[in-house]
Design a protein around this motif. Structure first.
Motif, mmCIF file in Angstrom:
data_model
loop_
_atom_site.group_PDB
_atom_site.id
_atom_site.type_symbol
_atom_site.label_atom_id
_atom_site.label_comp_id
_atom_site.label_asym_id
_atom_site.label_seq_id
_atom_site.Cartn_x
_atom_site.Cartn_y
_atom_site.Cartn_z
ATOM 1 N N ALA A 1 -43.616 9.648 -27.101
ATOM 2 C CA ALA A 1 -43.203 9.808 -25.707
ATOM 3 C C ALA A 1 -42.888 11.274 -25.414
ATOM 4 C CB ALA A 1 -41.994 8.932 -25.412
ATOM 5 N N ARG A 2 -42.200 11.932 -26.341
ATOM 6 C CA ARG A 2 -41.842 13.349 -26.149
ATOM 7 C C ARG A 2 -43.092 14.218 -26.076
ATOM 8 N NH1 ARG A 2 -39.419 14.722 -30.920
ATOM 9 N NH2 ARG A 2 -37.628 13.451 -30.298
ATOM 10 N N ASN A 3 -44.051 13.959 -26.955
ATOM 11 C CA ASN A 3 -45.288 14.736 -26.944
ATOM 12 C C ASN A 3 -46.061 14.520 -25.645
ATOM 13 O OD1 ASN A 3 -44.738 15.736 -29.488
ATOM 14 N ND2 ASN A 3 -46.035 14.270 -30.556
ATOM 15 N N LEU A 4 -46.098 13.273 -25.192
ATOM 16 C CA LEU A 4 -46.798 12.965 -23.947
ATOM 17 C C LEU A 4 -46.123 13.653 -22.764
ATOM 18 C CD1 LEU A 4 -48.920 11.471 -22.328
ATOM 19 C CD2 LEU A 4 -47.490 9.418 -22.439
ATOM 20 N N PRO B 1 -38.812 3.079 -33.729
ATOM 21 C CA PRO B 1 -38.170 3.871 -32.668
ATOM 22 C C PRO B 1 -38.442 5.364 -32.775
ATOM 23 C CG PRO B 1 -36.650 2.220 -33.504
ATOM 24 C CD PRO B 1 -37.845 2.209 -34.428
ATOM 25 N N ARG B 2 -38.483 5.873 -33.997
ATOM 26 C CA ARG B 2 -38.727 7.299 -34.183
ATOM 27 C C ARG B 2 -40.128 7.674 -33.740
ATOM 28 N NH1 ARG B 2 -36.677 12.087 -33.616
ATOM 29 N NH2 ARG B 2 -37.440 13.636 -35.110
ATOM 30 N N GLU B 3 -41.107 6.856 -34.130
ATOM 31 C CA GLU B 3 -42.483 7.117 -33.708
ATOM 32 C C GLU B 3 -42.604 7.032 -32.192
ATOM 33 O OE1 GLU B 3 -47.037 5.347 -34.138
ATOM 34 O OE2 GLU B 3 -45.348 4.296 -35.057
ATOM 35 N N LEU B 4 -41.950 6.051 -31.599
ATOM 36 C CA LEU B 4 -42.003 5.881 -30.147
ATOM 37 C C LEU B 4 -41.463 7.109 -29.429
ATOM 38 C CD1 LEU B 4 -42.416 4.164 -27.589
ATOM 39 C CD2 LEU B 4 -40.114 3.228 -27.975
ATOM 40 N N ALA C 1 -54.450 4.351 -19.411
ATOM 41 C CA ALA C 1 -53.216 4.572 -20.168
ATOM 42 C C ALA C 1 -53.361 5.806 -21.055
ATOM 43 C CB ALA C 1 -52.886 3.355 -21.026
ATOM 44 N N ASP C 2 -52.270 6.552 -21.205
ATOM 45 C CA ASP C 2 -52.287 7.744 -22.047
ATOM 46 C C ASP C 2 -52.002 7.418 -23.505
ATOM 47 O OD1 ASP C 2 -52.515 10.026 -20.005
ATOM 48 O OD2 ASP C 2 -50.867 8.841 -19.197
ATOM 49 N N ASP C 3 -51.368 6.271 -23.751
ATOM 50 C CA ASP C 3 -51.048 5.876 -25.126
ATOM 51 C C ASP C 3 -50.863 4.367 -25.163
ATOM 52 O OD1 ASP C 3 -50.566 6.103 -27.821
ATOM 53 O OD2 ASP C 3 -48.930 7.543 -27.623
ATOM 54 N N ARG D 1 -46.754 17.408 -22.719
ATOM 55 C CA ARG D 1 -48.082 17.779 -22.217
ATOM 56 C C ARG D 1 -48.159 17.639 -20.711
ATOM 57 N NH1 ARG D 1 -49.715 14.430 -26.551
ATOM 58 N NH2 ARG D 1 -50.396 12.820 -25.089
ATOM 59 N N THR D 2 -47.633 16.542 -20.180
ATOM 60 C CA THR D 2 -47.836 16.239 -18.765
ATOM 61 C C THR D 2 -46.874 16.986 -17.850
ATOM 62 O OG1 THR D 2 -46.412 14.275 -18.965
ATOM 63 C CG2 THR D 2 -48.788 13.969 -19.259
ATOM 64 N N MET D 3 -45.639 17.194 -18.283
ATOM 65 C CA MET D 3 -44.658 17.838 -17.411
ATOM 66 C C MET D 3 -44.782 19.349 -17.405
ATOM 67 S SD MET D 3 -41.255 15.520 -18.109
ATOM 68 C CE MET D 3 -40.267 16.434 -16.906
ATOM 69 N N ASN D 4 -45.339 19.919 -18.450
ATOM 70 C CA ASN D 4 -45.445 21.376 -18.532
ATOM 71 C C ASN D 4 -46.765 21.905 -18.019
ATOM 72 O OD1 ASN D 4 -42.923 21.721 -19.616
ATOM 73 N ND2 ASN D 4 -43.628 21.634 -21.724
ATOM 74 N N LEU D 5 -47.674 20.999 -17.627
ATOM 75 C CA LEU D 5 -49.008 21.417 -17.199
ATOM 76 C C LEU D 5 -49.036 21.530 -15.685
ATOM 77 C CD1 LEU D 5 -51.771 22.158 -18.298
ATOM 78 C CD2 LEU D 5 -52.459 19.776 -18.021
#
Length: 238
Positions: free
Chosen positions: A114-117, A107-110, A97-99, A120-124
């Motif tokens: 999720a956005r940070n994850l 909800p804000r933290e979630l 798992a990544d997180d 990282r993964t979609m732009n790599l």
């Protein structure tokens, strides 16, 4: 970045609807599943960028499903569960798992995590991961295949690596013999900064070592440098 597509694997209707509303408000495409069968069907039908999964599910639990998921593809995976004990968290990270976020959640933290994850993964892209434009690294009878993100033993056994393990191995192979601090490894693996008591790096290294330990006679490939980090001791073939 393209519009992220998220799969929520959650059997509790209220929680599932809440998550769907949260992420649709962020502009994401959201798919839903209540168990493993629906999860696999959704993954077959759609290009999913992130799976958010509960552990307590009917039939196979989330840990078993995560293991199946990791054997099939390298989609980003986040556990969102009411199980907050340390054993479950470590096991979830060991599976790949990544997180790992516990309920009740902010909800804000979630959405931020999720956005940070996803960022990282979609732009790599593969070309960014393999800056030297090599297709593989060979060392001590092993091959790190960049295109398939796999470790291949001298006997031809292939182990498809979760994203964090692949990035760690790629970084090691690009920097053989150099001590890699845990903070730098975590940054390479997840994009996160190291925080006190974060064991993500240690768990990931332990998972990687299990592949080498499965082959008798394999010398130590990743050495622990106490107080500093880890060092890749494999002999990279030119």
């Amino acid at each position: 970045m393209q519009i992220p597509q998220i799969l929520i694997v959650e059997d509790e209707l209220v929680t599932r609807n809440t998550l769907k509303s949260i992420f649709e408000a962020e502009g994401y495409t959201v798919y839903e599943a209540t168990d493993g069968a629906e999860m696999h069907h959704a993954l077959t039908e759609h290009t999913v960028n992130l799976v958010i999964m509960d552990i307590n599910l009917p039939g196979k639990n989330g840990l078993l499903l995560a293991r199946e998921l990791r054997e099939q593809q390298s989609v980003a995976l986040m556990f969102l569960t009411g199980r907050d004990n340390e054993v479950d968290k470590i096991l979830g990270l060991e599976i790949g798992a990544d997180d790992y976020i516990t309920k009740p959640f902010n909800p804000r933290e979630l959405t931020i995590r999720a956005r940070n994850l996803l960022s990282r993964t979609m732009n790599l892209a593969p070309s960014q991961e393999a800056q030297k434009h090599v297709e593989n690294y060979r060392f001590n009878g092993w091959v790190l295949d960049i295109n398939s993100r796999s470790l291949i033993s001298s006997q031809g056994e292939q182990y498809k690596l979760p994203r964090s393990e692949f990035r760690a191995m790629l970084h090691f192979c690009e920097n053989p013999g150099k001590i890699q601090p845990r903070a730098e490894l975590l940054k390479k693996m997840t994009g996160r900064d190291l925080k006190p008591h974060d064991r993500t790096v240690d768990v990931t290294i332990r998972r990687i070592r299990k592949h080498f330990e499965s082959t008798p006679g394999t010398p130590e490939i990743i050495a622990t440098i106490h107080g500093e980090g880890y060092r890749f001791c494999g002999d990279i073939e030119e």
